[in-house]
Enzyme design. Structure first.
Site, PDB file in Angstrom:
ATOM      1  N   ARG A   1      43.671  41.188  44.757  1.00  0.00           N
ATOM      2  CA  ARG A   1      42.436  41.054  45.533  1.00  0.00           C
ATOM      3  C   ARG A   1      42.798  40.512  46.903  1.00  0.00           C
ATOM      4  O   ARG A   1      43.626  39.584  46.990  1.00  0.00           O
ATOM      5  CB  ARG A   1      41.490  40.033  44.876  1.00  0.00           C
ATOM      6  CG  ARG A   1      40.966  40.409  43.520  1.00  0.00           C
ATOM      7  CD  ARG A   1      40.499  39.160  42.782  1.00  0.00           C
ATOM      8  NE  ARG A   1      41.597  38.224  42.566  1.00  0.00           N
ATOM      9  CZ  ARG A   1      41.462  36.955  42.179  1.00  0.00           C
ATOM     10  NH1 ARG A   1      40.275  36.452  41.986  1.00  0.00           N
ATOM     11  NH2 ARG A   1      42.520  36.185  42.000  1.00  0.00           N
TER      12      ARG A   1
ATOM     13  N   LYS B   1      43.742  51.813  36.919  1.00  0.00           N
ATOM     14  CA  LYS B   1      43.337  51.251  38.208  1.00  0.00           C
ATOM     15  C   LYS B   1      41.926  51.689  38.599  1.00  0.00           C
ATOM     16  O   LYS B   1      41.069  50.874  38.947  1.00  0.00           O
ATOM     17  CB  LYS B   1      44.348  51.652  39.281  1.00  0.00           C
ATOM     18  CG  LYS B   1      43.977  51.228  40.683  1.00  0.00           C
ATOM     19  CD  LYS B   1      43.866  49.712  40.788  1.00  0.00           C
ATOM     20  CE  LYS B   1      43.171  49.275  42.046  1.00  0.00           C
ATOM     21  NZ  LYS B   1      44.035  48.955  43.119  1.00  0.00           N
TER      22      LYS B   1
ATOM     23  N   LEU C   1      29.267  38.710  38.682  1.00  0.00           N
ATOM     24  CA  LEU C   1      27.824  38.869  38.472  1.00  0.00           C
ATOM     25  C   LEU C   1      27.064  38.131  39.568  1.00  0.00           C
ATOM     26  O   LEU C   1      26.007  37.569  39.322  1.00  0.00           O
ATOM     27  CB  LEU C   1      27.422  38.320  37.096  1.00  0.00           C
ATOM     28  CG  LEU C   1      27.680  39.214  35.880  1.00  0.00           C
ATOM     29  CD1 LEU C   1      27.091  38.582  34.626  1.00  0.00           C
ATOM     30  CD2 LEU C   1      27.083  40.619  36.071  1.00  0.00           C
TER      31      LEU C   1
ATOM     32  N   ALA D   1      24.809  38.357  42.522  1.00  0.00           N
ATOM     33  CA  ALA D   1      23.933  39.291  43.237  1.00  0.00           C
ATOM     34  C   ALA D   1      23.966  38.969  44.723  1.00  0.00           C
ATOM     35  O   ALA D   1      24.242  37.840  45.118  1.00  0.00           O
ATOM     36  CB  ALA D   1      22.517  39.166  42.698  1.00  0.00           C
TER      37      ALA D   1
ATOM     38  N   GLY E   1      31.720  45.774  49.338  1.00  0.00           N
ATOM     39  CA  GLY E   1      32.262  46.601  50.420  1.00  0.00           C
ATOM     40  C   GLY E   1      33.771  46.542  50.347  1.00  0.00           C
ATOM     41  O   GLY E   1      34.334  46.313  49.282  1.00  0.00           O
TER      42      GLY E   1
ATOM     43  N   CYS F   1      38.359  49.137  49.086  1.00  0.00           N
ATOM     44  CA  CYS F   1      38.747  49.594  47.738  1.00  0.00           C
ATOM     45  C   CYS F   1      37.564  50.069  46.895  1.00  0.00           C
ATOM     46  O   CYS F   1      37.445  51.257  46.614  1.00  0.00           O
ATOM     47  CB  CYS F   1      39.494  48.486  47.017  1.00  0.00           C
ATOM     48  SG  CYS F   1      40.966  47.978  47.906  1.00  0.00           S
TER      49      CYS F   1
ATOM     50  N   LYS G   1      35.326  53.234  48.162  1.00  0.00           N
ATOM     51  CA  LYS G   1      36.005  54.539  48.225  1.00  0.00           C
ATOM     52  C   LYS G   1      36.612  54.919  46.871  1.00  0.00           C
ATOM     53  O   LYS G   1      36.712  56.097  46.536  1.00  0.00           O
ATOM     54  CB  LYS G   1      37.043  54.575  49.342  1.00  0.00           C
ATOM     55  CG  LYS G   1      38.221  53.627  49.209  1.00  0.00           C
ATOM     56  CD  LYS G   1      39.527  54.314  48.890  1.00  0.00           C
ATOM     57  CE  LYS G   1      40.669  53.310  48.884  1.00  0.00           C
ATOM     58  NZ  LYS G   1      41.712  53.592  47.949  1.00  0.00           N
TER      59      LYS G   1
HETATM   60  C1  UGA Z   1      39.286  44.925  44.536  1.00  0.00           C
HETATM   61  C2  UGA Z   1      39.641  44.536  43.089  1.00  0.00           C
HETATM   62  O1  UGA Z   1      38.965  43.326  42.738  1.00  0.00           O
HETATM   63  C3  UGA Z   1      41.147  44.338  42.929  1.00  0.00           C
HETATM   64  O2  UGA Z   1      41.468  44.056  41.575  1.00  0.00           O
HETATM   65  C4  UGA Z   1      41.848  45.623  43.380  1.00  0.00           C
HETATM   66  O3  UGA Z   1      43.259  45.493  43.283  1.00  0.00           O
HETATM   67  C5  UGA Z   1      41.469  45.918  44.826  1.00  0.00           C
HETATM   68  O4  UGA Z   1      40.049  46.072  44.924  1.00  0.00           O
HETATM   69  C6  UGA Z   1      42.156  47.194  45.226  1.00  0.00           C
HETATM   70  O5  UGA Z   1      41.817  48.244  44.692  1.00  0.00           O
HETATM   71  O6  UGA Z   1      43.120  47.124  45.991  1.00  0.00           O
HETATM   72  P1  UGA Z   1      39.025  43.524  46.812  1.00  0.00           P
HETATM   73  O7  UGA Z   1      38.532  44.798  47.420  1.00  0.00           O
HETATM   74  O8  UGA Z   1      40.047  42.703  47.527  1.00  0.00           O
HETATM   75  O9  UGA Z   1      39.648  43.803  45.362  1.00  0.00           O
HETATM   76  O10 UGA Z   1      37.752  42.584  46.636  1.00  0.00           O
HETATM   77  P2  UGA Z   1      36.841  42.062  45.429  1.00  0.00           P
HETATM   78  O11 UGA Z   1      37.140  40.637  45.201  1.00  0.00           O
HETATM   79  O12 UGA Z   1      36.901  42.971  44.259  1.00  0.00           O
HETATM   80  O13 UGA Z   1      35.406  42.150  46.100  1.00  0.00           O
HETATM   81  C7  UGA Z   1      34.870  43.430  46.466  1.00  0.00           C
HETATM   82  C8  UGA Z   1      33.465  43.295  47.010  1.00  0.00           C
HETATM   83  O14 UGA Z   1      32.561  42.924  45.986  1.00  0.00           O
HETATM   84  C9  UGA Z   1      33.292  42.249  48.106  1.00  0.00           C
HETATM   85  O15 UGA Z   1      32.500  42.805  49.150  1.00  0.00           O
HETATM   86  C10 UGA Z   1      32.573  41.108  47.409  1.00  0.00           C
HETATM   87  O16 UGA Z   1      31.780  40.361  48.287  1.00  0.00           O
HETATM   88  C11 UGA Z   1      31.724  41.872  46.418  1.00  0.00           C
HETATM   89  N1  UGA Z   1      31.314  41.084  45.230  1.00  0.00           N
HETATM   90  C12 UGA Z   1      32.229  40.581  44.373  1.00  0.00           C
HETATM   91  C13 UGA Z   1      29.956  40.893  44.979  1.00  0.00           C
HETATM   92  O17 UGA Z   1      29.080  41.353  45.734  1.00  0.00           O
HETATM   93  N2  UGA Z   1      29.595  40.185  43.869  1.00  0.00           N
HETATM   94  C14 UGA Z   1      30.481  39.668  43.011  1.00  0.00           C
HETATM   95  O18 UGA Z   1      30.066  39.041  42.006  1.00  0.00           O
HETATM   96  C15 UGA Z   1      31.845  39.870  43.275  1.00  0.00           C
END
Ligand code: UGA
Length: 437
Positions: free
Chosen positions: A151, A208, A254, A256, A261, A264, A267
């Site tokens: 992440r 993945k 979880l 909200a 965005g 990753c 797309k």
């Molecule tokens: C995500 C995955 O979590 C990683 O495991 C994966 O390796 C990575 O994509 C990738 O494919 O390279 P990342 O994009 O860094 O990681 O970010 P996340 O922590 O997953 O968050 C993604 C989005 O979801 C953020 O905009 C975050 O604000 C949002 N989010 C997350 C929520 O709106 N609510 C939540 O409860 C958690």
């Protein structure tokens, strides 16, 4: 072990530094000269907590070097390909130009017994196709697929101590050789008990995309619940706490808010749908279209809620958007919900100022028409409404009384449900959250 890492973006730069930390001799290669000269100087070309310290630490050992010349990959035994797979312009499918180019440029430098390892997120079937190419262009080498789950914001820790390793390998002795080489690469975390699963190419690729699809679905599920909560007067945060206590559901992902965005999740779910369509399995993934739609609806909803906060009209209102990055601890603004909302607010007549501790330089490139202010205090001054869209610690800890003295009107929209509504209301604020009264 000598290792090459092709592609030095978020994934590759962190992977290269982490492999050197594990004791290997690593060469990182990228076509972007600016990125390589930054890395050669021991500087991270993007914001990632812990990476500058790690780069300095491993560069002092002399085990990490960088180059723009693919020929420098020759002599390494394991070669990790870490290039991006963005969304194709005007389509849902992934753009594999960089993956194909990286492997094709690498093949001439592979020697007998080398292992070429894909780490990029690719549509299922890509590894098998590349393995066929490798059999022709680099016959002594073996192709493996080893997806990455890091992440942003936690990339160093996720690389050095991941939840699991997944190796996608061919059948027979070639696969055994790839497994042995990867086991040697990851000897330290494996010895510490990190599980590893050895599977075929297609399963590794799907692990993945399935993982990211599940995470996106979890977020959109709770955002759908937020819509229902908004319609009924219920509180989505309390609901998430309560259902999350069931171990089968779990509280993580979880939260909200304005939705997901980044480079990753959005797309990847689209590329997955596109690939399923090509495979004749599109029905299996039609739910992801809904996941995407729920996510996009949140952005529109946040604009609507901001309008409500501003007594029904955005025209002429000074609005401060707290956060530009797609999530905290990152300067990445790719498909950032915060910026997309900021741009909408401005289009609808508001005068928007965006602030963020790390992401403003990147934000300016994406949306040059917005106003940016790095100092939080200055950004807050004289605002008619605040909209918190990226939950940096600094914003979560804002003092409602002190902020109240800076703004013109005490209106706040908590687009990530991270503030204490009672504290803000008690300080005289008109507070709105997402899916909560
Ligand atoms: C995500 C995955 O979590 C990683 O495991 C994966 O390796 C990575 O994509 C990738 O494919 O390279 P990342 O994009 O860094 O990681 O970010 P996340 O922590 O997953 O968050 C993604 C989005 O979801 C953020 O905009 C975050 O604000 C949002 N989010 C997350 C929520 O709106 N609510 C939540 O409860 C958690």
């Amino acid at each position: 072990m000598r290792i090459s890492v092709i592609g030095c973006g978020y994934l590759g730069a962190v992977h290269a530094a982490s492999m050197a930390k594990l004791g290997h001799e690593v060469i990182g290669i990228d076509v972007d000269e600016r990125k390589i000269s930054e890395l050669q100087a021991g500087r991270a070309p993007f914001f990632e907590p812990g990476l500058p310290e790690l780069l300095t630490e491993v560069q002092e050992t002399g085990r990490l070097s960088f180059s723009t010349n693919m020929a420098d990959a020759e002599g390494a035994r394991v070669h990790f390909v870490c290039v991006g797979t963005p969304q194709r312009k005007g389509e849902n499918a992934a753009d594999l130009t960089y993956v194909d180019a990286a492997f094709n440029e690498l093949f001439p430098y592979l020697n007998e017994g080398d292992i070429a390892v894909g780490k990029s997120t690719v549509p299922v079937g890509t590894a098998a196709r590349l393995a066929d190419l490798a059999a022709d262009k680099a016959p002594g080498a073996v192709l493996a697929w080893n997806p990455e789950f890091l992440r942003e914001g936690h990339a160093v820790k996720d690389t050095l101590t991941p939840d699991r390793f997944v190796y996608g390998i061919p059948a027979g002795p070639a696969g055994e050789a790839a497994t042995a080489a990867l086991d040697e690469v990851y000897a330290t975390p494996l010895a510490d008990g990190t599980p590893r699963l050895v599977v075929d190419y297609a399963t590794a690729e799907l692990v993945k995309t399935a993982a990211n699809s599940f995470l996106a679905t979890k977020i959109s599920f709770i955002n759908a619940m937020a819509e229902v909560c908004e319609a009924t007067g219920a509180d989505v945060t309390a609901l998430a706490d309560a259902i999350g206590m069931d171990e089968r559901i779990g509280r993580k992902f979880l939260n909200a808010g304005v939705g997901f965005g980044g480079g990753c999740l959005p797309k990847d779910i689209r590329a997955f749908m596109a690939r399923a369509g090509e495979l004749g399995a599109d029905q299996a993934l039609t739910f992801l279209r809904e996941v995407d739609a729920i996510n996009m609806r949140r952005r529109t909803r946040v604009v609507e809620l901001t309008r409500e906060l501003c007594s029904g009209s955005l025209i002429g209102k000074r609005i401060t958007v707290l956060g530009a990055a797609f999530k905290p601890e990152s300067d990445d603004v790719r498909d950032s919900p915060a910026l997309s909302v900021a741009a909408q607010l401005q289009l609808q007549g508001a005068t928007v100022t965006v602030t963020d501790p790390e992401a403003l330089a990147n934000a300016k490139v994406r949306f040059p028409e917005l106003a940016y202010e790095p100092e939080t205090k200055t950004a807050l001054a004289r605002a008619h409404a605040l909209v918190l869209l990226t939950e940096w610690k600094e914003y979560r800890e804002l003092d409602p009384a002190a902020v109240g003295n800076l703004v013109d009107d005490k209106n706040i929209l908590d687009g990530r449900n991270v503030l204490n509504p009672t504290a803000w209301r008690d300080a005289g604020w008109h507070y709105k959250g997402i899916g909560r009264q």
